[in-house]
Scaffold this motif. Structure first.
Motif, mmCIF file in Angstrom:
data_model
loop_
_atom_site.group_PDB
_atom_site.id
_atom_site.type_symbol
_atom_site.label_atom_id
_atom_site.label_comp_id
_atom_site.label_asym_id
_atom_site.label_seq_id
_atom_site.Cartn_x
_atom_site.Cartn_y
_atom_site.Cartn_z
ATOM 1 N N ARG A 227 1.776 15.685 60.661
ATOM 2 C CA ARG A 227 2.515 16.661 61.450
ATOM 3 C C ARG A 227 2.097 18.080 61.073
ATOM 4 N N ARG B 158 0.733 20.786 63.668
ATOM 5 C CA ARG B 158 1.361 22.098 63.846
ATOM 6 C C ARG B 158 0.341 23.222 63.683
ATOM 7 N N VAL C 8 4.547 18.807 73.855
ATOM 8 C CA VAL C 8 5.584 18.670 72.836
ATOM 9 C C VAL C 8 6.827 18.078 73.477
ATOM 10 N N LEU D 208 2.840 16.499 69.941
ATOM 11 C CA LEU D 208 3.786 16.444 68.827
ATOM 12 C C LEU D 208 5.173 16.137 69.380
ATOM 13 N N ALA E 78 9.722 17.941 68.312
ATOM 14 C CA ALA E 78 9.448 19.381 68.195
ATOM 15 C C ALA E 78 10.197 20.096 69.311
ATOM 16 N N LEU F 154 8.874 26.932 68.633
ATOM 17 C CA LEU F 154 9.307 25.559 68.383
ATOM 18 C C LEU F 154 9.844 25.374 66.975
ATOM 19 N N LYS F 155 10.631 24.311 66.830
ATOM 20 C CA LYS F 155 11.148 23.921 65.529
ATOM 21 C C LYS F 155 10.904 22.436 65.340
ATOM 22 N N ASP F 156 10.243 22.088 64.245
ATOM 23 C CA ASP F 156 9.995 20.688 63.920
ATOM 24 C C ASP F 156 11.299 20.077 63.433
#
Length: 535
Positions: free
Chosen positions: A22, A26, A62, A203, A206, A223-225
């Motif tokens: 990941r 990213r 995503v 991904l 996300a 974005l935020k994982d």
């Protein structure tokens, strides 16, 4: 169940040739400007990403959850022409659906899409008569050029011989027609894989927390994982909003004053253990507009669906007790009570149909794709169905190319030049794959025939990669649960090659353990350990 104490620690480290981590993904997303950023990895997003990557564009995709983690894995699992559309006069639509159905089954995914015979029972006092239905299924077959057989009417006795659970009280006749079915989650994962093989960067888990703007135009996303909280961003020349039930949520990120463009209808299903053979699907008319299905699927019986307006949070959609009772009550029109015992139910699920905004009953609303362009240049698309998902992907690509001042027109291969029947990964004859899995074994080892068949019809020729894992470590050849065909090698494969991050990714979407009611606490704990930090 096998008490393999070592299973949870098997394959802790991803194998060589597995997907990037990941963190690596990213970095790739953050350090480039993509031609197209697709937000949403369901039916539409995966199809567009696949076709866009094939056309030569630099593509990122995503999803806030798992790929096909919402409605796209909560369908009726059908690849069909749409028999009920005939009564509305949509002959051209049915013919187009049939074309896509046959291309999927013959050229694109014969390892994932399976033929299925349908029975449509005609009861005394029912909404449609035998003569009309007989003519309807004949016309339906004609629109598919009789490629699967000729629609006909058979006697109740003949139908019950194939489906002993069929209710024969007041049964006048049974109309027969032909369609296909699939495991929607597996088709989605294979489509994501196809997009990646064509160059896309993807991904899941996300979440988009905001959009990026340049001179008033949408040029990317923040974005935020969700797996570790890492924040990052993606720059793109064009952004496509393919978030399904959340499409208007993202549109308001682009324009706070954006008017609602869709409405939602909930479709719930339940999965039952089969008490008796079920050689044909059942499609029973409930009223003028609705049909309830009883489908043999994954050795179970899939019942549904409902069609009710939904106004809640899409993340909270689920099959309620009211939904379950409605499905059982409607199934009882044509199925004997013993086959509908609540103790046979293994799973219930629900998804949301995205319909055009407007008045009227959702059951009568048109099932069409909604496309809109926002004032920031973001294209939003919602709706569609699995049968025509490739066609919708190509349609959206054509729309992207024709946007005023589109920055993509010069860089993308014309849609007409794409190979229109590009197969999904693993394409093969599943019967041949299953045979090879059984005969091409190391001396002294043997694969269970049910497992071989399951692998062949869910992975195609990629089954041999899973078999290799099992050969290298015999403990991975053990069944995950004694009542299901899956083996532990599939968990390792899902983690390393199919973007499985959570236990539900593995049990609900990469395998069939959840829908079979086999995701016990013990199984979940072992899968979590095998996922390591991902669980």
């Amino acid at each position: 169940m096998s008490t393999l104490q070592s299973v949870p620690t098997l394959g802790t480290h991803p194998a060589a040739g597995s997907n990037p981590s990941r963190a690596e993904t990213r970095d790739r997303l953050s350090n480039a400007t993509y031609d197209l950023l697709v937000i949403g990895g369901g039916i539409l997003g995966t199809s567009v990403a696949w076709h866009a990557a094939q056309s030569g564009l630099r593509v990122a995709m995503v999803d806030a959850g798992d790929f096909a983690g919402a409605t796209s894995s909560a369908s009726s699992k059908l690849v069909h022409g749409g028999l009920r559309y005939l009564q509305t006069g949509a002959v051209k639509l049915v013919a187009e659906n049939h074309h896509e159905r046959r291309v999927l089954a013959k050229d694109v995914a014969p390892h994932l899409v399976n033929p299925l015979t349908f029975y449509l029972p005609v009861y005394k006092g029912g909404p449609v008569g035998a003569a009309k239905l007989g003519a309807g299924v004949f016309a339906y077959s004609a629109l598919s050029a009789f490629g699967d057989g000729v629609g006909k009417v058979i006697s109740p006795a003949k139908a019950q011989a194939a489906n002993p659970g069929l209710r024969t009280d007041n049964l006048k006749a049974v109309a027969v027609y032909y369609d296909h079915q699939m495991n929607d989650s597996r088709v989605a994962v294979m489509t994501v894989r196809a997009a990646v093989e064509s160059g896309a960067v993807v991904l899941n888990h996300a979440e988009v927390t905001g959009l990026r703007f340049t001179h008033g135009k949408v040029t990317g996303a923040e974005l935020k994982d969700r797996t570790d909280g890492t924040e990052f961003g993606v720059n793109a020349r064009v952004v496509l909003n393919a978030t399904g039930p959340w499409v208007d949520h993202l549109r308001t990120m682009e324009d706070k004053g954006a008017a609602p463009s869709i409405r939602l209808s909930k479709g719930a299903h339940i999965v039952m253990k089969r008490k008796s053979p079920w050689k044909a699907a059942m499609a029973t008319p409930i009223d003028k507009y609705r049909i309830t299905f009883a489908l043999p699927w994954e050795d179970q019986l899939l019942l549904g669906t409902t069609d009710t307006a939904y106004e809640g949070d899409p993340a909270d959609v689920r099959a309620t007790e009211e939904d379950i009772q409605q499905i059982l009550d409607e199934a009882a029109f044509s199925i004997q009570d013993a086959d509908l015992d609540r103790d046979l139910m293994t799973y219930a699920f629900a998804g949301l149909r995205v319909l055009p905004g407007g008045p009227g009953d959702v059951a009568q609303a048109k099932r069409e794709t909604v496309v809109s362009e926002g004032k920031g240049g973001m294209l939003s698309v919602a709706g569609g169905k699995w049968t025509t998902y490739r066609h919708i992907g190509r349609t959206v690509m054509s729309k992207l190319a024709k946007l005023p001042g589109s920055p993509l027109t010069e860089d993308m291969e014309p849609i007409s030049n794409l190979v229109r029947r590009t197969p999904l990964p693993g394409i093969s004859n599943p019967n041949a794959v299953a045979h090879r899995l059984l005969v091409d074994r190391e001396p002294g080892s043997r694969m269970d025939p049910l497992t071989a068949r399951h692998l062949a019809s869910h992975y195609g020729s990629l089954s041999f990669d899973i078999a290799r894992l099992a050969n290298e470590n015999p403990e991975l050849a053990e069944r995950i649960h004694p009542d299901g065909p899956e083996i532990w090698a599939q968990v390792v494969y899902a983690r390393d090659h199919e973007w499985a991050e959570t236990v539900d990714d593995v049990l609900r979407r990469r395998t069939t353990l959840t829908i079979r009611g086999l995701d016990s606490e013990d199984v979940r704990a072992k899968v979590k350990d095998m996922l390591g930090d991902k669980g």
